[in-house]
Design a protein around this motif. Structure first.
Motif, mmCIF file in Angstrom:
data_model
loop_
_atom_site.group_PDB
_atom_site.id
_atom_site.type_symbol
_atom_site.label_atom_id
_atom_site.label_comp_id
_atom_site.label_asym_id
_atom_site.label_seq_id
_atom_site.Cartn_x
_atom_site.Cartn_y
_atom_site.Cartn_z
ATOM 1 N N TYR A 1 -2.751 -6.285 -4.440
ATOM 2 C CA TYR A 1 -3.118 -4.872 -4.478
ATOM 3 C C TYR A 1 -4.481 -4.666 -5.138
ATOM 4 N N TYR B 1 -8.430 -3.861 -4.117
ATOM 5 C CA TYR B 1 -9.181 -3.289 -3.002
ATOM 6 C C TYR B 1 -10.642 -3.062 -3.408
ATOM 7 N N LYS C 1 -11.392 4.532 2.853
ATOM 8 C CA LYS C 1 -10.690 3.429 3.520
ATOM 9 C C LYS C 1 -9.801 2.676 2.532
ATOM 10 N N ARG C 2 -10.338 2.368 1.336
ATOM 11 C CA ARG C 2 -9.535 1.648 0.336
ATOM 12 C C ARG C 2 -8.429 2.522 -0.231
ATOM 13 N N LYS D 1 -5.629 2.666 2.269
ATOM 14 C CA LYS D 1 -4.938 1.374 2.324
ATOM 15 C C LYS D 1 -4.029 1.195 1.110
ATOM 16 N N LYS E 1 -0.914 3.309 1.416
ATOM 17 C CA LYS E 1 0.069 2.775 2.351
ATOM 18 C C LYS E 1 0.749 1.517 1.803
ATOM 19 N N GLU E 2 -0.022 0.598 1.238
ATOM 20 C CA GLU E 2 0.511 -0.694 0.822
ATOM 21 C C GLU E 2 1.094 -0.674 -0.597
#
Length: 415
Positions: free
Chosen positions: A52, A54, A98-99, A102, A105-106
């Motif tokens: 995790y 980014y 974008k990060r 992400k 979501k993750e």
């Protein structure tokens, strides 16, 4: 509990970067699972963690320019918010969005900690409207907003959306209320801290050399008063010829060249320039030195001064209200720290030209005064040292975790 840490700068390379790094590590000791979003660029290669993580890569195909600094002068190659083109700003936003998406979501964070109440924190609030977001102000966001109100109005949304805000000082708290229209009840004055496992008296070598080592650590830039420090040291050398001055930090190549020209033209001996050091190495230098000098015209809280005093150094510091008001009054009056009256300040961090000679004279006198105290072998009062150690990160993390955990429990109750 899962906490996402967000920073638009390099970790561990500035005051806010060190704060970011220490908070990350401190929360790990509390059993928190951390995710991280931060900026990086060559030659820096640090990966904070495997899972995790980014990073946003600058000086790359995605972002073909340097990291954008919260100060206009950074200790590494950087861009300036007010000088970004519309295209660069859009690229910058898209890369961090974008990060953030992400990580959403993750990692699926429970709480988010975002540093600096500026562009990135506004994006965090946009993308995580249902997650408690804690903003951490380091003071530079206030300065940016005051200098560039058009940028604040264009790129910052409603900053009262934060669940909480951690500020360094009471002065910053008042300024955040006024500058960003934030509910006063949301702002908690937390302060800053130092890592006592690194900055302490262990293996101190101060009494094992005859020369007196004076050191500065921070950005090598005009607003930090380093030009005046060189000229003050010239006076100190006349009183104490065995003295040596070490300037530790990175800076703009033009200013560094100008500083070295001053050293050469004035024939000042025993001045040494070193690049910025990791905290472990910086602590080693502190433990081998005698006096720490911070002649800055502006600071959020000057945590580096606490680090130096924790290593047993006497301090000479410009009369910075955030630091002076933060420290216990017993420390301020202990003679372990000597405050130098500031010149009149223009545009928040520039000295009035007419006041500079007096500032240099006062700075040199304060350094000499601390040297005289060293010569008389005045040891630090154990009680004062205990008071200094109360500003360690261990204490700070306990306070921060209390608020973070409160929001986490409140979020669970609402689920």
């Amino acid at each position: 509990m899962k906490v996402l840490h967000v920073l638009a700068q390099l970790p561990a390379q500035t005051g806010s970067g060190v704060y970011f790094h220490n908070l990350l590590n401190g929360l790990k000791t509390k059993g928190v699972d951390n995710g991280v979003i931060y900026a990086t660029q060559p030659p820096f290669k640090e990966i904070l963690q495997n899972d995790y993580c980014y990073p946003v890569h600058f000086e790359s195909n995605e972002l073909p320019f340097s990291i954008v600094g919260m100060s206009d002068s950074m200790p590494y190659q950087s861009s300036i918010y007010s000088q970004l083109s519309d295209q660069q700003t859009k690229q910058w936003q898209q890369a961090f969005i974008k990060r953030l998406i992400k990580a959403k979501k993750e990692f699926q964070p429970d709480i988010i900690l975002t540093h600096h109440l500026w562009y990135l924190s506004s994006l965090v609030l946009d993308i995580f409207p249902k997650i408690p977001v804690i903003g951490i102000s380091h003071g530079t966001d206030i300065r940016q907003a005051r200098r560039h109100p058009h940028l604040k109005n264009r790129y910052l949304g409603n900053m009262n959306r934060f669940a909480l805000i951690f500020s360094l000082t009471k002065d910053d708290r008042d300024n955040l209320i006024n500058e960003f229209n934030i509910d006063a009840n949301k702002i908690k004055v937390i302060g800053n801290g130092f890592n006592s496992s690194i900055f302490n008296l262990e293996n101190s070598q101060k009494l094992k050399h005859s020369s007196k080592k004076i050191m500065y650590a921070g950005k090598i830039t005009r607003s930090k008063g380093v030009f005046e420090l060189l000229l003050a040291f010239e006076q100190v050398k006349k009183k104490s010829p065995q003295s040596k001055l070490f300037l530790i930090g990175n800076g703009d190549s033009t200013e560094l060249k100008e500083l070295k020209t001053i050293v050469s033209s004035h024939g000042i001996e025993d001045i040494h320039f070193l690049s910025a050091l990791p905290q472990f190495e910086l602590a080693k230098w502190m433990k081998q030195s005698d006096i720490f000098v911070l002649p800055s015209y502006y600071e959020g809280l000057a945590t580096v001064c606490l680090e130096a005093m924790a290593c047993g150094l006497r301090a000479v510091v410009s009369d910075l209200a955030p630091l002076k008001n933060y420290l216990n009054n017993e420390i301020n009056q202990s003679q372990w720290i000597e405050y130098v009256p500031l010149p009149r300040i223009i545009d928040q961090d520039k000295a009035h030209r007419e006041d500079i000679p007096e500032f240099i004279a006062n700075l040199s006198q304060s350094i000499i005064l601390q040297m005289d105290r060293l010569q008389s072998h005045q040891a630090i009062d154990p009680h004062i040292y205990d008071l200094i150690m109360e500003y360690s990160w261990e204490r700070l993390i306990d306070k921060q975790f209390h608020y973070i955990n409160f929001l986490f429990e409140e979020k669970k109750d609402k689920a």
